[in-house]
Design a protein around this motif. Structure first.
Motif, PDB file in Angstrom:
ATOM      1  N   UNK A 106       0.843  -1.188   0.000  1.00 44.73           N
ATOM      2  CA  UNK A 106       0.000   0.000   0.000  1.00 44.73           C
ATOM      3  C   UNK A 106       0.881   1.241   0.000  1.00 44.73           C
ATOM      4  N   UNK A 107       0.615   2.141  -0.915  1.00 45.16           N
ATOM      5  CA  UNK A 107       1.374   3.392  -1.000  1.00 45.16           C
ATOM      6  C   UNK A 107       0.407   4.541  -0.729  1.00 45.16           C
ATOM      7  N   UNK A 108       0.720   5.355   0.249  1.00 45.11           N
ATOM      8  CA  UNK A 108      -0.110   6.531   0.530  1.00 45.11           C
ATOM      9  C   UNK A 108       0.329   7.675  -0.368  1.00 45.11           C
ATOM     10  N   UNK A 109      -0.607   8.316  -1.032  1.00 47.93           N
ATOM     11  CA  UNK A 109      -0.285   9.514  -1.814  1.00 47.93           C
ATOM     12  C   UNK A 109      -0.215  10.708  -0.870  1.00 47.93           C
ATOM     13  N   UNK A 110       0.658  11.682  -1.111  1.00 56.16           N
ATOM     14  CA  UNK A 110       1.625  11.693  -2.209  1.00 56.16           C
ATOM     15  C   UNK A 110       2.825  10.795  -1.923  1.00 56.16           C
ATOM     16  N   UNK A 111       3.458  10.325  -3.004  1.00 56.06           N
ATOM     17  CA  UNK A 111       4.625   9.471  -2.861  1.00 56.06           C
ATOM     18  C   UNK A 111       5.738  10.041  -3.738  1.00 56.06           C
ATOM     19  N   UNK A 112       6.942   9.501  -3.586  1.00 52.99           N
ATOM     20  CA  UNK A 112       8.039   9.908  -4.472  1.00 52.99           C
ATOM     21  C   UNK A 112       8.790   8.660  -4.938  1.00 52.99           C
ATOM     22  N   UNK A 114      11.711   7.438  -4.120  1.00 56.18           N
ATOM     23  CA  UNK A 114      12.323   6.629  -3.060  1.00 56.18           C
ATOM     24  C   UNK A 114      11.294   5.684  -2.445  1.00 56.18           C
ATOM     25  N   UNK A 115      10.094   6.207  -2.218  1.00 58.39           N
ATOM     26  CA  UNK A 115       9.050   5.400  -1.591  1.00 58.39           C
ATOM     27  C   UNK A 115       8.624   4.271  -2.531  1.00 58.39           C
ATOM     28  N   UNK A 118      11.196   1.586  -2.688  1.00 63.46           N
ATOM     29  CA  UNK A 118      11.281   0.723  -1.514  1.00 63.46           C
ATOM     30  C   UNK A 118      10.071  -0.215  -1.431  1.00 63.46           C
ATOM     31  N   UNK A 119       8.908   0.239  -1.886  1.00 64.48           N
ATOM     32  CA  UNK A 119       7.713  -0.626  -1.889  1.00 64.48           C
ATOM     33  C   UNK A 119       7.852  -1.742  -2.925  1.00 64.48           C
ATOM     34  N   UNK A 129      16.898  -1.286  -2.965  1.00 60.40           N
ATOM     35  CA  UNK A 129      17.839  -0.165  -3.063  1.00 60.40           C
ATOM     36  C   UNK A 129      18.829  -0.259  -1.914  1.00 60.40           C
TER      37      UNK A 129
END
Lengths: 130, 270
Positions: A106-112, A114-115, A118-119, A129
Motif C-alpha cells: 500500500x502506497x499513501x499519496x503523495x509518494x516519491x 524513493x518510496x 522501496x515498496x 535499493x
C-alpha cells in the motif's frame, strides 16, 4: 521469457498527472509501463497480458480499485501480479482493508521515487535499493 | 555567505564533529542555515555567522553544526544488512547469551535505524536492548517522539509492518509504546571518551565513517572497538570500511559491511 525481458507494470489511475509521474519513476527503474484510466480498462489489459506489477488507485470512475482487485484475482493467473494500492486514503483501517482484499502493498499519496522503489523492493519486484 | 565563512564552518564541523563539510555543499549549507538564523533571531545567515565568530556561544555553535550534518536515513536502509541480523545474528546471539542482546545504533539520526532493529528483534521473538545515540539534539528528540510523516514512514517499511508497529496520530505515525520501550535514546558525540562501561554485542555505525575527516576516523573506530565485546559485530555502510590495515576488525566474507572484532588477547599478541 528470457531474463533480459523487462518487467511490466500497469498504472491504473484516473489522474493523467499521477500516471505521468508514476510512469517516469517506473521507467527509471527499467519497467515497461502501460496505463489505464479506470478498473474496467485495466481489466482488459490484464486479460490480454498479465503485468508483473499493478499500481492501483482506489477511487476511480466506472470501476474502482477494490472492484478491479477482486475481478483480477479471480482471473486465470490473476494472483500472479503484485498489486500496490496507491491512494490518497491514509486511514489505518482502510489500508488494512485493502491489504486483506488481496493487495500486496500500500502506497499513501503523495509518494516519491524513493518510496515507490522501496515498496517495489518490499514485494520483490526489484532488487532492494542500497 | 563568504568563502571565509564557509572555511570557518568547515573548521568548526571538523573539530567538533569530525565531519567533512565538502566544498560542493556550500549552497546547501547556506540553505540549511537560513531557518537556524531565523530561529535564533538574526536578520540573515551572514549576521548569525558574524556573531558566532566574534563571540562563540556553545548553543548557537551546536545549532549550526546540527543543521549541517547529513541526517538522511530511512527504515531498513541496506535491506541485506537487516536480513543478516534477523536470520543469522539474532538467533545465534539469543541462544548463546541467555540474556538480552545489546545493540547500539551509533549515529542514529532521527531513529529509523533503531526502530528497524527493534522491530526485527521483536518480530523474531528475540530480547534486545537498543541504545540509539546521535550528535544532533533535534534528531534525537524526533527519534524519541517516534513520530514520522507519511513520507518518512513509507520509506523502507511495508504497509503491514507500519500498521503492526505504528499508530496513526492525525497525519503522522507514532511508534507503539512496546516498540519505544525497547530503545533508549541519548544525545552523544562519537568523538567523546566513553563515559560508562556499556558494552554491546552489535554496533550499527553506518554512513558515519564515510562523512568523517581522515584525522578523526581512528578516534571513532577506537571508540567503537572499546564499546564492542570480543567477537562482537560491527555494521558499517555497505561501501564503508575501517581504515588501512586495522587488525581490530575483520571483514566477514560474503556479508558486505559486516566486521567482527578480534579478541583483545589476540590483538595484544599481534
Amino acid at each position: 521469457m528470457s531474463p533480459v525481458d523487462p518487467k511490466t507494470c500497469l498504472i491504473v489511475d484516473d489522474s493523467r498527472i499521477i500516471r505521468k509521474v508514476a510512469r517516469r519513476i517506473l521507467e527509471d527503474l527499467a519497467f515497461e509501463v502501460q496505463e489505464a484510466a479506470d478498473g474496467a480498462e485495466a481489466l482488459e489489459v490484464c486479460v490480454g497480458a498479465m503485468p508483473d506489477v499493478v499500481l492501483l488507485d482506489w477511487q476511480m470512475p466506472i470501476m474502482d480499485g477494490m472492484t478491479f482487485l477482486g475481478r483480477l484475482r479471480a482471473l486465470p493467473d490473476g494472483r500472479d501480479p503484485k498489486v500496490l494500492f496507491c491512494s490518497v486514503e491514509t486511514r489505518a483501517d482502510r489500508i488494512a482493508e485493502a491489504l486483506s482484499a488481496g493487495a500486496d502493498e500500500y502506497v499513501m499519496k503523495p509518494f516519491d521515487g524513493d518510496i515507490l522503489q522501496s515498496k517495489l523492493a518490499e514485494v520483490g519486484a526489484i532488487q532492494s535499493p542500497s | 555567505m563568504t568563502p571565509e565563512d564557509f572555511e570557518r564552518l568547515q573548521a568548526l564541523l571538523a573539530s567538533r564533529a569530525g565531519y567533512r563539510l565538502s566544498r560542493e555543499r556550500m549552497q546547501l549549507a547556506e540553505h540549511r542555515l537560513g531557518p537556524v538564523a531565523r530561529r535564533e533571531g538574526y536578520h540573515n545567515v551572514e549576521a548569525m555567522l558574524a556573531s558566532l565568530w566574534s563571540r562563540p556561544v556553545a548553543s548557537l555553535g551546536w545549532g549550526v553544526i546540527e543543521a549541517l550534518l547529513n541526517g538522511e536515513t530511512w527504515f531498513r536502509r541496506d535491506r541485506a544488512t537487516f536480513e543478516v541480523l534477523e536470520r543469522e545474528l539474532l538467533p545465534a546471539l539469543t541462544a548463546a547469551r541467555g540474556g538480552p542482546v545489546r545493540i547500539w545504533s551509533a549515529g542514529a539520526g532521527s531513529g529509523q535505524e533503531a526502530y528497524s532493529l527493534a522491530i526485527a528483534a521483536l518480530e523474531a521473538g528475540a530480547r534486545v536492548e537498543v541504545l540509539a545515540t546521535d550528535l544532533s539534539r533535534q534528531a534525537i528528540e524526533k527519534a524519541l517522539s517516534g513520530l514520522y510523516s507519511s513520507f518518512e514512514i513509507q520509506r523502507g517499511l511495508s504497509a503491514r509492518t507500519m500498521l503492526r508497529w505504528f499508530e496513526q496520530v492525525d497525519d503522522q505515525w507514532r511508534a507503539l509504546p512496546e516498540l519505544r520501550a525497547a530503545i533508549t535514546f541519548k544525545r552523544a558525540n562519537l568523538l567523546d571518551e566513553p563515559r560508562d562501561e556499556g558494552r554491546f554485542d552489535i554496533i550499527f555505525c553506518r554512513h558515519v565513517l564515510g562523512d568523517m575527516t581522515p584525522e578523526r576516523r581512528p578516534r571513532l573506530l577506537d571508540g567503537l572497538e572499546r564499546r564492542l565485546v570480543d567477537d562482537g559485530c560491527l555494521f558499517l555502510g555497505m561501501d564503508e570500511r575501517p581504515d588501512g590495515d586495522s587488525i581490530a576488525f575483520r571483514p566477514v566474507a560474503g556479508r558486505r559491511g559486516l566486521y567482527v572484532k578480534s579478541p583483545s588477547a589476540y590483538r595484544r599478541a599481534a
